[in-house]
Design a protein around this motif. Structure first.
Motif, short mmCIF file in Angstrom:
data_model
loop_
_atom_site.label_atom_id
_atom_site.label_comp_id
_atom_site.label_asym_id
_atom_site.label_seq_id
_atom_site.Cartn_x
_atom_site.Cartn_y
_atom_site.Cartn_z
N UNK A 8 6.47 9.87 2.18
CA UNK A 8 5.46 10.76 2.28
C UNK A 8 4.21 9.90 2.24
N UNK A 9 3.11 10.48 3.04
CA UNK A 9 1.98 9.53 3.06
C UNK A 9 1.33 9.36 1.65
N UNK A 10 1.26 10.77 1.00
CA UNK A 10 0.64 10.35 -0.48
C UNK A 10 1.40 9.50 -1.35
N UNK A 11 2.76 9.16 -1.11
CA UNK A 11 3.58 8.46 -1.89
C UNK A 11 3.10 6.98 -1.28
N UNK A 12 2.92 6.57 -0.03
CA UNK A 12 2.39 5.50 0.57
C UNK A 12 1.30 5.04 -0.27
N UNK A 13 0.23 5.77 0.13
CA UNK A 13 -0.99 5.63 -0.47
C UNK A 13 -1.12 5.39 -1.95
N UNK A 14 -0.42 6.25 -2.67
CA UNK A 14 -0.52 5.98 -4.13
C UNK A 14 0.16 4.60 -4.42
N UNK A 15 0.99 4.16 -3.76
CA UNK A 15 1.91 2.88 -3.95
C UNK A 15 1.00 1.61 -3.80
N UNK A 16 0.19 1.75 -2.50
CA UNK A 16 -0.61 0.71 -2.26
C UNK A 16 -2.07 0.71 -3.10
N UNK A 17 -2.43 1.94 -3.62
CA UNK A 17 -3.81 2.15 -4.47
C UNK A 17 -3.68 1.10 -5.54
N UNK A 18 -2.65 0.63 -6.32
CA UNK A 18 -2.61 -0.02 -7.50
C UNK A 18 -2.51 -1.53 -7.31
N UNK A 19 -2.73 -1.83 -5.85
CA UNK A 19 -2.67 -3.36 -5.52
C UNK A 19 -3.98 -3.57 -4.88
N UNK A 20 -4.88 -2.70 -4.43
CA UNK A 20 -6.28 -2.59 -3.94
C UNK A 20 -7.24 -3.63 -4.53
N UNK A 21 -6.79 -4.22 -5.85
CA UNK A 21 -7.73 -5.39 -6.49
C UNK A 21 -7.24 -6.71 -5.90
#
Length: 128
Positions: A21-34
């Protein structure tokens, strides 16, 4: 997850929206934004296209592999969390309903404190 581009300047891959799901994808990417910049597009209704760019000049080989490995791990992690959340929603609702069934809670107004004119500001919260 299908890798489309894998270079020092760009990592690009597709993710099937039927699986993640879109939420799963964005949560997965969020932790790598640094560590990287992300752009997500939807070229087809069944696919997310993710472009990952380095925050600096280029990704090293180790950085690319580490980021891809973490994305794969995060996708599985957040997918499992989503499944558990869906499976336990009813139980959590029942527990909360039972916990507060006999509670005598005060009614709370849905009014924002700043909605009163300055001369009529309340000194305490707008509920009894």
């Amino acid at each position: 997850m299908e890798i489309i581009a894998n270079s020092g300047e760009l990592l690009q891959f597709s993710v099937q929206s039927e699986i993640y799901a879109e939420a799963v994808l964005f949560k997965s990417l969020y932790w790598l934004t640094s560590r990287a910049g992300f752009e997500v597009s939807i070229p087809h209704t069944e696919l997310f296209l993710v472009s990952v760019k380095p925050l600096g000049e280029k990704f090293s080989n180790e950085e690319r592999e580490d980021i891809l490995a973490k994305i794969r791990t995060n996708l599985v992690d957040f997918k499992v969390r989503d499944i558990i959340n869906q499976e336990t929603t009813l139980v959590r609702s029942m527990i909360l309903a039972k916990a507060f069934a006999h509670a005598d809670l005060p009614e709370v107004r849905q009014e924002h404190p700043d909605s009163h004119p300055p001369e009529q500001k309340l000194s305490k919260p707008p509920y009894d």
